[in-house]
Scaffold this active site. Structure first.
Site, mmCIF file in Angstrom:
data_model
loop_
_atom_site.group_PDB
_atom_site.id
_atom_site.type_symbol
_atom_site.label_atom_id
_atom_site.label_comp_id
_atom_site.label_asym_id
_atom_site.label_seq_id
_atom_site.Cartn_x
_atom_site.Cartn_y
_atom_site.Cartn_z
ATOM 1 N N HIS A 1 -11.838 29.826 13.308
ATOM 2 C CA HIS A 1 -13.142 29.601 12.935
ATOM 3 C C HIS A 1 -13.864 31.086 13.211
ATOM 4 C CE1 HIS A 1 -16.834 27.470 11.473
ATOM 5 N NE2 HIS A 1 -17.326 28.208 12.806
ATOM 6 N N HIS B 1 -19.504 22.819 7.360
ATOM 7 C CA HIS B 1 -19.499 21.983 8.820
ATOM 8 C C HIS B 1 -18.686 20.899 8.488
ATOM 9 C CE1 HIS B 1 -22.274 21.748 12.662
ATOM 10 N NE2 HIS B 1 -21.648 23.146 12.611
#
Length: 782
Positions: free
Chosen positions: A74, A120
């Site tokens: 990420h 998200h």
């Protein structure tokens, strides 16, 4: 837990290097204590060896924790960076490109526009309301970090099929999270996408785009400079929420358990948001920037304080000392690694000169925002990189010392293997155009109609009163206005688009078509496409087929951006969107920003007016016009997911965009255009139906030979309602764009000669009730 690094000098705190909320003994992901410490933190054996090489010694537990989050997929983009370099990022209006918190373009008259898109996904799968809410909060901070005031949010959302009871919980939670946070903080949600497909059943996608405006002179970058300057932590206290968010959640897939155990185990890794704290933080930061009181600002998002400190130091070519005892905490007994990696929300890091500290504290006190000096900028050693040091008190013992750039800019870079899916040729050859034609094309058309209003009516899209075109149009349109900006007639348009059905079959042409569609959407509201951001949602990068899909999609996106003259100014990659070993369909989402020099009237919009001629610009019968590969009709009506998607001619598409920009503006010179809508999912049939539903006026058209022409989704086409078809066709011919009149807007029925004859009232009933009705049915059966 066995302490394998008892000589690291941390004493008892080392035992809690991966402690989660609660007993302080188990790893934050519930990982077995028998696993090696670096593996608990998501690091591979090879990465541990690389860390040893960087440091020239064994890392201690705090240092391992820092690398564990910063070298996660990420944060580091270690599997995608090598491919992302192929995207075009330069352009005449680009002020800030990829690598900063947001991309920024010049909008004219001393005004700049900042834009960012993020995902998200994994937090929203675990705790949909807070996962989506904190996604909004994080993207807002990315924008005002640049000195811009956020003025609009868009939310592309992807869920499983509406026959799955879990989807109701996900949909309602995600929508509540977005609306609750955005409405409370005072930023309108002006559009997005809503897609339902079984591949997202266990792994929904929640992408959020934010746009902000700023005076060009207020632009600030997230970098630290000036030895002796102070790192001031602004905003909320730090807790244990979100620890492991970038490694346990965003950099790993789901096992596919359906008994709730996986959700419960990972829920502590989801952050908790406070929109009212965010609102105060926005106002305090913008006042600090207006007053020239900060050198640089950085959001604390994924990886928390370690990310903010290492990235600002690395960008500035300096080091930084961080005192973990100075960080305000809301939980007792937090270990140094927890403090550095917590992802508690509503926090910013400001770099401040010592002489400005008192004024910074005064501004923050006025806005009731906490301000704490937690670090100081240091010079790099001679002939060496800047060092990030974690200290137990500024004059206390050193808990960690690593080169700042080794955590961010110099993170690992992988060239993972690529493999074209073995079954792809057979899938491409399985043409849905050979399926039997529908018995009732009108019934199939109605089946494809879904009104997303149930979602967007929960959003306040008129905050600031700048919204000219809100949710439901081809693109949102806003005035470029905000406190501190000089008055202007300029406007901005936004669109987000995706084509996962196409990308599952041909990610290269699919990604090119997404860019083309998003650019055409902003053109339909009279805006000149100016820049692109992307959110690349893919499966497990350890699967060679997934990396092939990513590489192909980036090449297609690059080709389209070059052909259309659009720079990519930022983006996000979300990997490990999988469940039970099954990857989602490749889902690149593209956002396009368009600029309007003079926004004086409302664009024509998706509508018909009685007596208007209906014109198709672009080919109605040419190459690909009857191609059903990857179409909504084939997938959603017939359950056929194969075939070859239609080709795209990017040169022809650019000619169409250049023509349509002028048509999307009301007033003299727009050839009598009273309605306009691009042809995309569902083909010409759905385009016409949506224009009728948007205005309450029916249509009668001819020249559509069969269901393939009705539902085919060939790109580079728009449907236009005009009171002056001769003028429109003349302008189209001069622009090198084919066009033809296919019918007239009139009556209260949807009529396609020989194929469709449906009452507008019947279509509207199905269109409006499909989504709320499906959710109500799930509630009744749960």
């Amino acid at each position: 837990m066995t302490d394998d690094t008892a000589t690291d000098g941390l004493g008892d705190r080392a035992v809690h290097a991966v402690s989660g909320p609660g007993d302080g003994t188990a790893g934050s992901a519930g990982v077995s204590s028998h696993q090696a410490p670096h593996r608990v933190l998501g690091l591979t054996d090879a990465e541990l060896s690389a860390i040893r090489a960087v440091l020239g010694r064994e890392p201690n537990r705090v240092e391992l924790a820092l690398y564990g989050v910063m070298w996660s997929e990420h944060c580091s983009y270690k599997s995608s960076r090598i491919h992302l370099r192929r995207l075009p990022t330069d352009g005449p209006g680009v002020l800030v490109g990829p690598g900063e918190n947001a991309g920024v373009i010049d909008a004219g008259e001393g005004i700049a526009v900042a834009v960012r898109i993020e995902s998200h996904n994994h937090p929203s799968a675990i705790e949909p309301k807070q996962g989506a809410a904190t996604g909004v909060g994080g993207i807002l901070r990315d924008i005002f970090t640049m000195g811009a005031r956020p003025i609009a949010v868009m939310d592309p959302l992807f869920f499983g099929g509406l026959d799955d009871a879990r989807q109701r919980w996900l949909v309602e939670g995600v929508v509540a999270g977005i609306s609750g946070y955005g409405n409370s903080v005072g930023v309108p949600t002006v559009g997005g996408e809503l897609t339902f497909d079984p591949c997202y059943a266990q792994n929904p996608l929640v992408n959020v785009l934010c746009l902000g405006v700023l005076p060009v002179e207020r632009l600030v970058l997230g970098r630290a400079t000036g030895a002796g300057n102070l790192a001031v932590l602004l905003g909320s206290r730090t807790g244990r929420d979100g620890i492991g968010g970038v490694s346990v959640l965003a950099s790993a897939g789901f096992a596919g358990e359906d008994d709730g155990s996986e959700t419960a185990a990972k829920r502590p890794n989801v952050q908790v948001g406070d929109p009212y704290e965010e609102k105060r933080l926005i106002e305090a930061c913008l006042e600090l920037l207006d007053a020239g009181l900060v050198v640089g600002v950085q959001d604390l998002g994924g990886a928390g304080l370690v990310c903010a400190t290492s990235e600002t130091a690395a960008r500035g070519g300096v080091g930084m000392d961080v005192d973990v005892t100075a960080v305000p905490l809301r939980e007792a007994g937090m270990a140094p690694d927890e403090i550095m990696t917590s992802e508690s929300q509503e926090r910013m890091l400001a770099i401040v000169t010592p002489e400005h500290l008192a004024r910074v504290e005064a501004v923050c006190a006025r806005w009731e925002v906490r301000a704490s000096v937690v670090g100081r900028v240091t010079d790099p050693p001679p002939d060496g990189p800047g060092i990030l040091r974690v200290l137990d008190g500024f004059d206390g013992p050193e808990l960690a010392a690593v080169p700042a750039a080794s955590l961010s800019e110099d993170a690992p870079l992988y060239r993972r293997p690529l493999r074209r899916p073995a079954e792809l040729d057979a899938r491409l050859a399985d043409d849905p155009g050979l399926l039997p034609p529908p018995d009732d094309a009108g019934a199939d058309l109605v089946t494809l109609l879904t009104d997303p209003a149930w979602v967007y009516r929960q959003y306040d899209h008129q905050l600031f009163t700048n919204t000219v075109v809100g949710p439901g149009g081809d693109a949102a349109v806003l005035r470029l206005a905000a406190p501190g900006l000089r008055p202007t007639e300029r406007g901005v348009a936004l669109s987000t688009d995706s084509k996962p059905r196409w990308c599952a079959l041909d990610p290269r042409s699919g990604a090119a078509a997404i860019v083309a569609e998003a650019a055409l959407n902003v053109a339909c509201v009279g805006a000149q496409p100016a820049a692109v951001v992307n959110c690349l949602n893919f499966g497990n990068p350890e699967h060679p087929e997934v990396m092939w899909q990513l590489s192909e999609a980036i090449d297609g996106m690059s080709e389209a951006c070059i052909a259309l003259g659009l720079p990519v100014i930022g983006g996000n990659v979300s990997f490990y969107n999988e469940s039970g070993g099954r990857d989602i369909d490749p889902t690149p989402v593209v956002g396009v920003v368009g600029l309007i020099d003079q926004l004086r009237t409302v664009p024509p919009g998706i509508r018909l007016t009685p007596g208007a001629s209906i014109v198709v610009l672009g080919s109605l019968t040419g190459d690909g016009a009857a191609n059903l590969g990857g179409s909504r009709w084939a997938v959603e009506v017939r359950g056929h997911r194969d075939g070859t998607p239609p080709p795209i001619d990017l040169a022809a598409h650019r000619r169409l965009i250049d023509l349509v920009v002028g048509l999307g503006r009301q007033g003299a010179g727009n050839a009598g255009v009273v309605g306009i809508h691009d042809v995309s999912g569902g083909g010409v049939g759905v385009t016409l139906a949506e224009m009728a539903l948007g205005s309450g006026v029916g249509f009668e058209v001819a020249g559509i030979a069969d269901h393939r022409m009705l539902f085919g989704e060939a790109p580079s086409r728009v449907v236009v309602a005009t009171t002056d078809p001769e003028s429109l066709l003349a302008r189209a011919g001069g622009a090198g764009v084919p066009g033809q009149v296919i019918g007239v807007a009139e009556g209260e029925r949807l009529v396609v000669e020989g194929l469709v004859d449906v009452a507008l009232t019947d279509a509207r009933a199905v269109w409006q009730n499909r989504l709320p009705g499906a959710l109500d049915e799930l509630a009744a059966n749960s």
